[in-house]
Design a protein around this motif. Structure first.
Motif, PDB file in Angstrom:
ATOM      1  N   CYS A 111       6.136  -5.739   7.298  1.00 25.97           N
ATOM      2  CA  CYS A 111       5.593  -4.725   8.208  1.00 25.97           C
ATOM      3  C   CYS A 111       4.557  -5.400   9.098  1.00 25.97           C
ATOM      4  O   CYS A 111       3.673  -6.121   8.605  1.00 25.97           O
ATOM      5  N   HIS A 112       4.688  -5.180  10.409  1.00 22.48           N
ATOM      6  CA  HIS A 112       3.778  -5.809  11.374  1.00 22.48           C
ATOM      7  C   HIS A 112       3.359  -4.779  12.405  1.00 22.48           C
ATOM      8  O   HIS A 112       4.194  -4.052  12.936  1.00 22.48           O
ATOM      9  N   PRO A 134      -6.482  -6.284  20.266  1.00 27.08           N
ATOM     10  CA  PRO A 134      -5.873  -7.419  19.571  1.00 27.08           C
ATOM     11  C   PRO A 134      -6.351  -7.596  18.139  1.00 27.08           C
ATOM     12  O   PRO A 134      -5.639  -8.151  17.318  1.00 27.08           O
ATOM     13  N   SER A 135      -7.554  -7.131  17.800  1.00 33.38           N
ATOM     14  CA  SER A 135      -8.070  -7.273  16.445  1.00 33.38           C
ATOM     15  C   SER A 135      -8.374  -5.898  15.872  1.00 33.38           C
ATOM     16  O   SER A 135      -9.281  -5.205  16.328  1.00 33.38           O
ATOM     17  N   LEU A 136      -7.587  -5.479  14.895  1.00 29.33           N
ATOM     18  CA  LEU A 136      -7.754  -4.173  14.250  1.00 29.33           C
ATOM     19  C   LEU A 136      -7.779  -4.386  12.735  1.00 29.33           C
ATOM     20  O   LEU A 136      -6.904  -3.941  12.012  1.00 29.33           O
ATOM     21  N   THR A 137      -8.794  -5.084  12.280  1.00 35.31           N
ATOM     22  CA  THR A 137      -8.829  -5.486  10.874  1.00 35.31           C
ATOM     23  C   THR A 137      -9.195  -4.341   9.930  1.00 35.31           C
ATOM     24  O   THR A 137      -8.944  -4.426   8.738  1.00 35.31           O
ATOM     25  N   ASP A 161      -2.574  -9.838   6.288  1.00 34.87           N
ATOM     26  CA  ASP A 161      -3.444 -10.597   7.174  1.00 34.87           C
ATOM     27  C   ASP A 161      -3.704  -9.673   8.355  1.00 34.87           C
ATOM     28  O   ASP A 161      -3.000  -9.718   9.372  1.00 34.87           O
ATOM     29  N   LEU A 162      -4.690  -8.805   8.192  1.00 39.14           N
ATOM     30  CA  LEU A 162      -4.922  -7.750   9.178  1.00 39.14           C
ATOM     31  C   LEU A 162      -5.269  -8.309  10.551  1.00 39.14           C
ATOM     32  O   LEU A 162      -4.995  -7.662  11.563  1.00 39.14           O
ATOM     33  N   SER A 163      -5.850  -9.488  10.593  1.00 40.67           N
ATOM     34  CA  SER A 163      -6.166 -10.077  11.893  1.00 40.67           C
ATOM     35  C   SER A 163      -4.904 -10.400  12.678  1.00 40.67           C
ATOM     36  O   SER A 163      -4.915 -10.425  13.910  1.00 40.67           O
TER      37      SER A 163
END
Length: 218
Positions: free
Chosen positions: A77-78, A85-88, A124-126
């Protein structure tokens, strides 16, 4: 004579003054209207443009997956968003749907199944990776798995799902096949045997007749 000349001259001057007054009045009126129009335009609020639609997406791969009992399965899942761009810090949920209904596996990035050590999230949420890993799969793991991400505004985005099918390990002579496949092979074998009997029956009759004739002649 001077009196006759003075009267026309005075009339001309009077008409000229009246013309100037009228022209000034008209000009002032037009100018005031134009100024009012310009002022009205300046006080109008600018038109608001509609915001661009969100390009946030959740993608699951593959659409279908097969595994044998005891294997490890990774359901990918991506999620991505060009605007962010960053939704950690986004909450992620994985759940399964089968004939028994809906079962939560992971919620807010935490495993929901009690006493469970087989199901966890590889993340890897980043990079927007929130894959589901299932160790030592069993027949009970079959179903459709969904990945769900909650945005900061509360909107929920969900993938299209991955259908997981588990094949039973029979352990008979080292052959591992699903029950459905074995039933299909047996049915095909029985059907082929029936066709073979139908084809060979006339030839068998001829052989029997030939044997009877030979015995009678002898």
């Amino acid at each position: 004579m001077s009196q006759h000349i003075g009267k026309p001259y005075g009339s001309a001057v009077t008409l000229f003054l009246v013309f100037l007054l009228v022209d000034v009045g008209v000009s002032d009126g037009n100018t005031s209207k134009e100024n009012a129009t310009v002022s009205h335009r300046k006080t109008q609020a600018p038109l608001l443009t509609a915001p661009e639609p969100s390009q946030f997406s959740v993608t699951q791969t593959p659409a279908k997956e097969k595994a044998k009992e005891g294997e490890t399965v990774v359901l990918n899942c991506h999620f991505s968003s060009p605007q962010h761009p960053s939704l950690t810090g986004l909450p992620v949920r994985w759940y399964k749907e089968d004939e028994k209904g809906q079962t939560d596996l992971l919620k807010n990035n935490v495993t929901m199944l009690p006493n469970n050590s087989r199901v966890f999230m590889s993340r890897d949420l980043s990079q927007g990776i929130v894959s589901l890993v299932i160790l030592n799969v069993t027949i009970s793991d079959h179903g459709i798995y969904f990945c769900e991400v909650t945005l900061p505004d509360g909107k929920v985005m969900k993938g299209d799902g991955t259908k997981l099918r588990i094949r039973r390990a029979l352990g008979l002579f080292g052959i591992e096949e699903s029950i459905g496949t074995i039933i299909g092979v047996v049915a095909a074998g029985i059907g082929g045997l029936g066709v073979l009997i139908i084809i060979l029956t006339p030839q068998l009759r001829r052989c029997i007749l030939c044997m009877k004739r030979g015995s009678q002649q002898a």
